[in-house]
Scaffold this motif. Structure first.
Motif, short mmCIF file in Angstrom:
data_model
loop_
_atom_site.label_atom_id
_atom_site.label_comp_id
_atom_site.label_asym_id
_atom_site.label_seq_id
_atom_site.Cartn_x
_atom_site.Cartn_y
_atom_site.Cartn_z
N HIS A 22 0.84 -1.19 0.00
CA HIS A 22 0.00 0.00 0.00
C HIS A 22 0.88 1.25 0.00
CE1 HIS A 22 0.08 -0.27 4.64
NE2 HIS A 22 0.82 0.77 4.29
N SER A 23 0.27 2.36 -0.31
CA SER A 23 1.00 3.63 -0.30
C SER A 23 0.20 4.61 0.52
CB SER A 23 1.17 4.17 -1.72
OG SER A 23 1.97 3.27 -2.45
N LEU A 24 0.92 5.40 1.34
CA LEU A 24 0.28 6.42 2.17
C LEU A 24 0.77 7.78 1.71
CD1 LEU A 24 0.74 4.82 5.71
CD2 LEU A 24 -1.09 4.44 4.07
N ASP A 25 -0.16 8.70 1.68
CA ASP A 25 0.24 10.06 1.28
C ASP A 25 0.82 10.79 2.47
OD1 ASP A 25 -1.81 10.80 2.89
OD2 ASP A 25 -3.14 11.50 1.24
N ASN A 26 1.05 12.05 2.28
CA ASN A 26 1.72 12.86 3.30
C ASN A 26 0.99 12.84 4.64
OD1 ASN A 26 3.87 14.47 4.00
ND2 ASN A 26 2.65 16.36 3.77
N GLU A 27 -0.32 12.69 4.58
CA GLU A 27 -1.10 12.67 5.83
C GLU A 27 -1.32 11.25 6.34
OE1 GLU A 27 -2.09 14.93 3.33
OE2 GLU A 27 -0.94 16.34 4.57
N GLY A 28 -0.72 10.32 5.68
CA GLY A 28 -0.87 8.95 6.16
C GLY A 28 -2.12 8.28 5.68
N ARG A 29 -2.73 8.83 4.65
CA ARG A 29 -3.93 8.22 4.12
C ARG A 29 -3.56 7.23 3.03
NH1 ARG A 29 -6.19 13.99 4.18
NH2 ARG A 29 -5.00 14.09 2.25
N ILE A 30 -4.41 6.21 2.96
CA ILE A 30 -4.12 5.17 1.97
C ILE A 30 -4.47 5.70 0.60
CG2 ILE A 30 -4.75 2.84 1.19
CD1 ILE A 30 -5.47 2.27 4.17
N VAL A 31 -3.50 5.67 -0.30
CA VAL A 31 -3.79 6.12 -1.65
C VAL A 31 -3.72 4.96 -2.62
CG1 VAL A 31 -3.11 8.50 -1.31
CG2 VAL A 31 -1.37 6.80 -1.92
N ARG A 32 -3.09 3.91 -2.24
CA ARG A 32 -3.04 2.74 -3.10
C ARG A 32 -2.99 1.52 -2.19
NH1 ARG A 32 1.53 3.49 -7.61
NH2 ARG A 32 2.66 2.32 -6.06
N ILE A 33 -3.63 0.47 -2.59
CA ILE A 33 -3.58 -0.77 -1.78
C ILE A 33 -3.83 -1.95 -2.70
CG2 ILE A 33 -6.04 -0.60 -1.14
CD1 ILE A 33 -5.10 -1.79 1.63
N ASN A 34 -3.11 -3.03 -2.48
CA ASN A 34 -3.28 -4.15 -3.43
C ASN A 34 -4.35 -5.12 -2.95
OD1 ASN A 34 -1.96 -5.56 -1.43
ND2 ASN A 34 -0.58 -6.65 -2.84
N ASP A 35 -4.71 -6.03 -3.83
CA ASP A 35 -5.79 -6.97 -3.55
C ASP A 35 -5.46 -7.87 -2.37
OD1 ASP A 35 -7.18 -5.88 -5.60
OD2 ASP A 35 -6.86 -7.56 -7.01
N THR A 36 -4.18 -8.29 -2.29
CA THR A 36 -3.79 -9.20 -1.23
C THR A 36 -4.10 -8.58 0.13
OG1 THR A 36 -2.06 -10.06 -2.63
CG2 THR A 36 -1.87 -10.53 -0.29
N GLU A 37 -3.67 -7.32 0.29
CA GLU A 37 -3.88 -6.68 1.58
C GLU A 37 -5.37 -6.49 1.85
OE1 GLU A 37 -1.32 -3.34 2.27
OE2 GLU A 37 -2.36 -2.80 4.12
N LEU A 38 -6.09 -6.15 0.78
CA LEU A 38 -7.55 -6.00 0.94
C LEU A 38 -8.18 -7.32 1.38
CD1 LEU A 38 -8.38 -3.85 -2.24
CD2 LEU A 38 -8.61 -3.15 0.17
N ARG A 39 -7.67 -8.38 0.75
CA ARG A 39 -8.19 -9.70 1.12
C ARG A 39 -7.91 -9.98 2.59
NH1 ARG A 39 -6.41 -11.82 -3.39
NH2 ARG A 39 -4.55 -12.74 -2.45
N TRP A 40 -6.69 -9.68 3.00
CA TRP A 40 -6.32 -9.90 4.42
C TRP A 40 -7.29 -9.13 5.33
CZ3 TRP A 40 -0.34 -8.84 4.18
CH2 TRP A 40 0.30 -9.94 3.58
N LEU A 41 -7.50 -7.85 4.93
CA LEU A 41 -8.24 -6.98 5.85
C LEU A 41 -9.75 -7.16 5.73
CD1 LEU A 41 -6.14 -3.72 5.37
CD2 LEU A 41 -5.99 -5.38 7.21
N GLY A 42 -10.15 -7.71 4.57
CA GLY A 42 -11.59 -7.94 4.38
C GLY A 42 -12.36 -6.72 3.90
N TYR A 43 -11.65 -5.68 3.51
CA TYR A 43 -12.30 -4.46 3.02
C TYR A 43 -12.32 -4.42 1.50
CZ TYR A 43 -12.04 -2.29 7.68
OH TYR A 43 -12.19 -2.00 9.00
N GLU A 44 -13.27 -3.64 0.94
CA GLU A 44 -13.22 -3.27 -0.48
C GLU A 44 -12.24 -2.12 -0.63
OE1 GLU A 44 -14.91 -4.78 -2.98
OE2 GLU A 44 -15.67 -6.18 -1.46
N ARG A 45 -11.69 -2.00 -1.85
CA ARG A 45 -10.71 -0.93 -2.07
C ARG A 45 -11.33 0.43 -1.76
NH1 ARG A 45 -8.52 -2.84 -6.17
NH2 ARG A 45 -6.42 -3.23 -5.45
N SER A 46 -12.59 0.59 -2.21
CA SER A 46 -13.25 1.89 -2.08
C SER A 46 -13.42 2.29 -0.61
CB SER A 46 -14.61 1.85 -2.78
OG SER A 46 -15.38 0.80 -2.21
N GLU A 47 -13.50 1.28 0.25
CA GLU A 47 -13.68 1.56 1.67
C GLU A 47 -12.41 2.13 2.31
OE1 GLU A 47 -16.56 -1.52 3.79
OE2 GLU A 47 -15.17 -2.57 2.43
#
Lengths: 761, 133
Positions: free
Chosen positions: A155-180
């Motif tokens: 994943h990538s975090l911007d200057n404020e620490g917000r998620i700007v990019r995240i891959n499917d694997t991590e999403l799968r781990w976390l159980g979230y949709e990308r949009s969430e």
């Protein structure tokens, strides 16, 4: 091929055809036109079509046609200037036409060819571009797929620490949709503890541009916890401003579980190490102790803290520490994994108190990275050694026992057989073991053995049972038998031990003892019988009126009392001499004095028997107990007197013993020195003219109660012990006593005594 | 019954003398003596005593051998023999009986006991001489 030939020949055909057509048309149109124009046209067409060479062919053919057909004014086979000129002009013009059209045609052909090539190149290029495009598209997909489905989270975090990019694997781990998640602060997903860590690290990360191996606990959508290890690098723009992070996350839940399992396993292993009774000691490459378990603490008396890091030699006897060090080094370099130590000898350990103990050890090697760890497992075998020593002692006792020691099963099969059993029964151990015990038992005794075995089964012992056994050679031997049950470790009776003592000798001794007691009993009771009887008669008053008879009875009683006293004294003397209770105190004595004293004591007795006692004195200093020697001399003189006829002579003499006359054997106690020097002894001689001693009695007269004639003791008043006492006394002086005799002529008793050294020297 | 005649065979002269005193002076019997086995056998054959008091342990022919000779000889076989013995265990008594002796008396002995036992074995009436109060 045909096609090519056709293409090459065709222009020449066209040339011939066009010339022919031009000729025909010229002939047909002659009235209306110039005769050459059509030929020019043919040349131009042919050259245009077929190139310069067919053009020139058309020119030649056209020239021939013109010369021979169309210019009739010209004589055949002769050329005039006019028509020649005309022909030449034609040829020149026709040549130019052919040349120009030919070139034109060639240029046109080349242009066609170039265009064709251009088209091919274009097509090839288009294909390449298409292929490249395809490749690029595939690569991009692959990268995308890799990004999305890699076995790690991105994943990538911007200057404020917000998620700007995240891959499917991590999403799968976390159980979230990308949009969430896009645009959501990463810290919101973390446990409070991890949030703190994130807040500490993120600002620094933005400055330094990287962070490694951070562990975060992320709360998944289903509220389960995901434990990750995070590595990240920062991306900056041209001006150095932080753009975003590029983070990879690894799920380390399995690893954590494995680590926990490993920790537990190590704890268990440590526990096992600690409960082991054996000493377990590890050393590093420098042979310094790195592990020292509780067993080692017990065995060596050191605590682990005392020996950690200390050299191994601390635990070894000083004398063998070098050898051990070399041994361990050699082992560490070898290819073996493990080895039993001490194959060539005992290993010894040294305790804290300096005491040493025998040990049994094995050594093993473990490669840990670059390091070789050598571990020794060592056991204190002092107890076992002691047990072995005790067993060896017992075995030695059994082996060296004078008694036959045999063990047998409850079925009576021999299982062990010591050396004395071999000697006693004549069977070797190899012959006897495995055989039934019945081989030793006379057939009429077998029932006793059966009874004994049944007693053994009941746990009974049989003590010193005297019986008879048969040897290998068939002879019998008297034995005393002691049988005991043999139990195994559980207490079950499994056989019997048997101690057999040869009592042949003991029986002989017993018989001799019984005989002696019987003789002594007889010798004591005989005078007692006379005393008791005579006194009884007096007491009864039978002789109150017969004083002579009464006196005679008193005389008998007195005489027999004396005999009894002598006998008791002699028995006691002999007993004391034999048992060693009477130790004679030797002193330097003068032989002449001893002789004189003895002769004086016996002179009256000799005179009583009308005998002449002749003393031939010689003064020599001898080692002797004077009283004992006087007793010996008076005893021998007394015998000489008793057995001599009245009127005879008795001689008492002493001389220095001549070497030649010394007995060869050493039974008399002759010392080596005595043999070297002929004059170390004196020899006493008591010679009589009595009846003499039969040759077969010369030895036995010195035994107890072995008078030549038993009646002598009554007639001569002896006890039968006098010579036995003499012999004992002389033996105690390291001398020898013997008798030489001729029947009817007399006897000479001799004995020797050692001379005092100074005089002998 | 006339005075019984008893033969004493003992190699010990003094014992012989004392036993003779007992038999003659105490019991009033007539006594013949012998101091060896052979002498005893000769006397027994020659003088046919009414009884024999026999010592066992003697040099030369011992008492047992002599007894066997006496029992083997028709002339002497009916003469009752009493053994004067040192060893008088139970088993000895049996063997003496088997050998043909009618009794055994152990040494040492009291003179009265001696003559009473001998009389008892032989079935003789005893009239002790010189009785004391």
């Amino acid at each position: 091929m045909g096609d090519t030939i056709y293409r090459q020949v065709m222009p020449y055909g066209v040339a011939a055809a066009s010339t022919a057509i031009a000729l025909l048309l010229s002939l047909w149109l002659e009235p209306f036109s110039s005769e050459v124009a059509l030929f020019y046209l043919a040349i131009a067409l042919t050259a245009s079509y077929g190139g310069i060479y067919p053009g020139f062919l058309t020119l030649v053919l056209s020239s021939l046609a013109l010369y021979y057909v169309l210019i009739p004014s010209v004589p055949r086979f002769a050329v005039d200037a006019n028509s020649g000129m005309e022909l030449a002009v034609f040829a020149l013009v026709g040549g130019l036409i052919a040349l120009l059209n030919g070139n034109l045609q060639a240029s046109k052909y080349r242009a066609e060819q170039l265009e064709l090539q251009l088209q091919e190149m274009n097509q090839s290029l288009e294909k390449q571009v298409q292929s490249r495009t395809d490749d690029l598209k595939y690569g991009a997909d692959e990268i995308q797929d890799l990004y999305e489905n890699a076995p790690c989270g991105y994943h990538s975090l911007d200057n404020e620490g917000r998620i700007v990019r995240i891959n499917d694997t991590e999403l799968r781990w976390l159980g979230y949709e990308r949009s969430e998640l896009l645009g959501r602060p990463f810290a919101q997903l973390l446990t409070p503890q991890s949030v703190q860590r994130f807040q500490e690290c993120f600002p620094r990360f933005k400055k330094t541009g990287f962070v490694n191996d951070l562990e975060f606990e992320i709360i998944c959508k289903d509220e389960s916890l995901l434990l990750v290890n995070l590595n990240s690098t920062a991306i900056y723009d041209e001006s150095g401003q932080y753009v975003m992070s590029r983070s990879t996350l690894f799920d380390i839940r399995d690893r954590k579980r494995a680590e926990a399992a490993l920790t537990a396993s190590q704890a268990r292993f440590a526990g096992i190490l600690d409960i082991a009774n054996d000493a377990i000691i590890s050393i590093d490459a420098q042979q310094n102790i790195t592990l020292f378990n509780k067993g080692a603490e017990k065995v060596f008396g050191y605590s682990a803290t005392e020996v950690m890091g200390q050299p191994l030699t601390l635990l070894l006897p000083k004398r063998s520490s070098n050898v051990h060090q070399r041994y361990v080094s050699e082992f560490a370099q070898s290819t073996e994994i493990a080895r039993q130590m001490g194959e060539r000898g005992e290993i010894s350990g040294r305790r804290k108190d300096g005491s040493e103990f025998p040990a049994e050890a094995s050594i093993s090697r473990l490669e840990l990275g670059d390091e070789r760890v050598v571990t020794a497992i060592l056991r204190d075998i002092s107890d076992r050694k002691q047990a072995e020593a005790a067993q060896a002692r017992l075995a030695a006792i059994v082996a060296s026992s004078q008694d036959a020691i045999i063990s047998k099963t409850l079925e009576g099969v021999i299982v062990s057989w010591n050396a004395s059993a071999e000697n006693l029964f004549g069977y070797s151990a190899a012959e006897a073991i495995g055989q039934p015990i019945a081989i030793l038992i006379p057939p009429d005794q077998l029932h006793v053995e059966t009874r004994f075995l049944s007693l053994i089964r009941q746990g009974e012992s049989i003590q010193q049972y005297e019986t008879v056994r048969r040897r290998k050679d068939g002879t019998f031997v008297d034995i005393s038998l002691t049988l005991s049950p043999v139990r195994d470790a559980k207490g079950t009776i499994v056989g019997a031990s048997k101690i057999a003592r040869d009592i042949t000798e003991q029986r002989t001794l017993d018989r001799m003892k019984n005989e002696f007691i019987s003789i002594v009993s007889h010798e004591l009771r005989t005078p007692l019988t006379a005393i008791r009887g005579s006194l009884g008669l007096i007491l009864r008053g039978v002789y109150d009126k017969k004083p002579e008879k009464k006196h005679r009875m008193i005389e008998i009683a007195a005489q027999e009392s004396n005999r009894l006293v002598r006998l008791v004294n002699d028995i006691l003397d002999l007993q004391r001499l034999e048992s060693g209770q009477m130790k004679l105190a030797l002193e330097a004595c003068d032989t002449a004095a001893l002789m004189q004293q003895s002769a004086d004591a016996m002179r009256a007795y000799a005179e009583e028997h009308q005998l002449q006692l002749i003393v031939i004195p010689l003064s020599v200093s001898v080692w002797a107990a004077p009283d004992a020697i006087i007793q010996t001399l008076t005893n021998l003189l007394s015998n000489a007197i008793k057995f001599s006829q009245p009127g005879g002579k008795i001689w008492l003499s002493v001389d220095l013993e001549d070497r030649a006359e010394q007995p060869v054997d050493n039974a008399s106690g002759l010392t080596k020195k005595a043999a070297d020097c002929p004059l170390t002894r004196v020899r006493f001689a008591i010679t009589d003219q009595g009846r003499g001693i039969p040759s077969d009695k010369l030895e036995t007269v010195f035994e107890r109660f072995q008078q030549v004639d038993a009646s002598d003791s009554r007639d001569k008043g002896g006890t039968g012990l006098g010579l036995a006492i003499c012999q004992k006394i002389i033996e105690q002086h390291n001398g020898r006593i013997w008798v030489e005799s001729a029947l009817g002529e007399g006897s000479t008793f001799y004995f020797t005594l050692p001379i005092v050294e100074e005089q002998a020297g | 019954m006339s005075t019984p005649k008893i033969l004493i065979i003992d190699d010990e002269a003094l014992i012989q003398e004392v036993v003779q005193g007992c038999f003659e002076d105490l019991a009033g019997w007539s006594v013949i003596t012998a101091n060896s086995g052979q002498d005893g056998l000769d006397q027994a054959l020659a003088k046919k005593p009414d009884a024999i008091a026999l010592d066992i342990i003697m040099p030369g022919m011992d008492g047992i051998t002599l007894l066997q000779h006496l029992k083997a000889n028709p002339v002497t076989q009916d003469i009752p023999v009493i053994l004067l013995t040192i060893a008088t265990g139970f088993t000895d008594r049996i063997s003496y009986a088997e050998l043909g002796a009618i009794g055994a008396i152990s040494k040492p002995f009291d003179p009265i006991n001696l003559v009473e036992q001998v009389a008892d074995f032989l079935g003789w009436t005893l009239d002790l001489k010189e009785k004391c109060p």
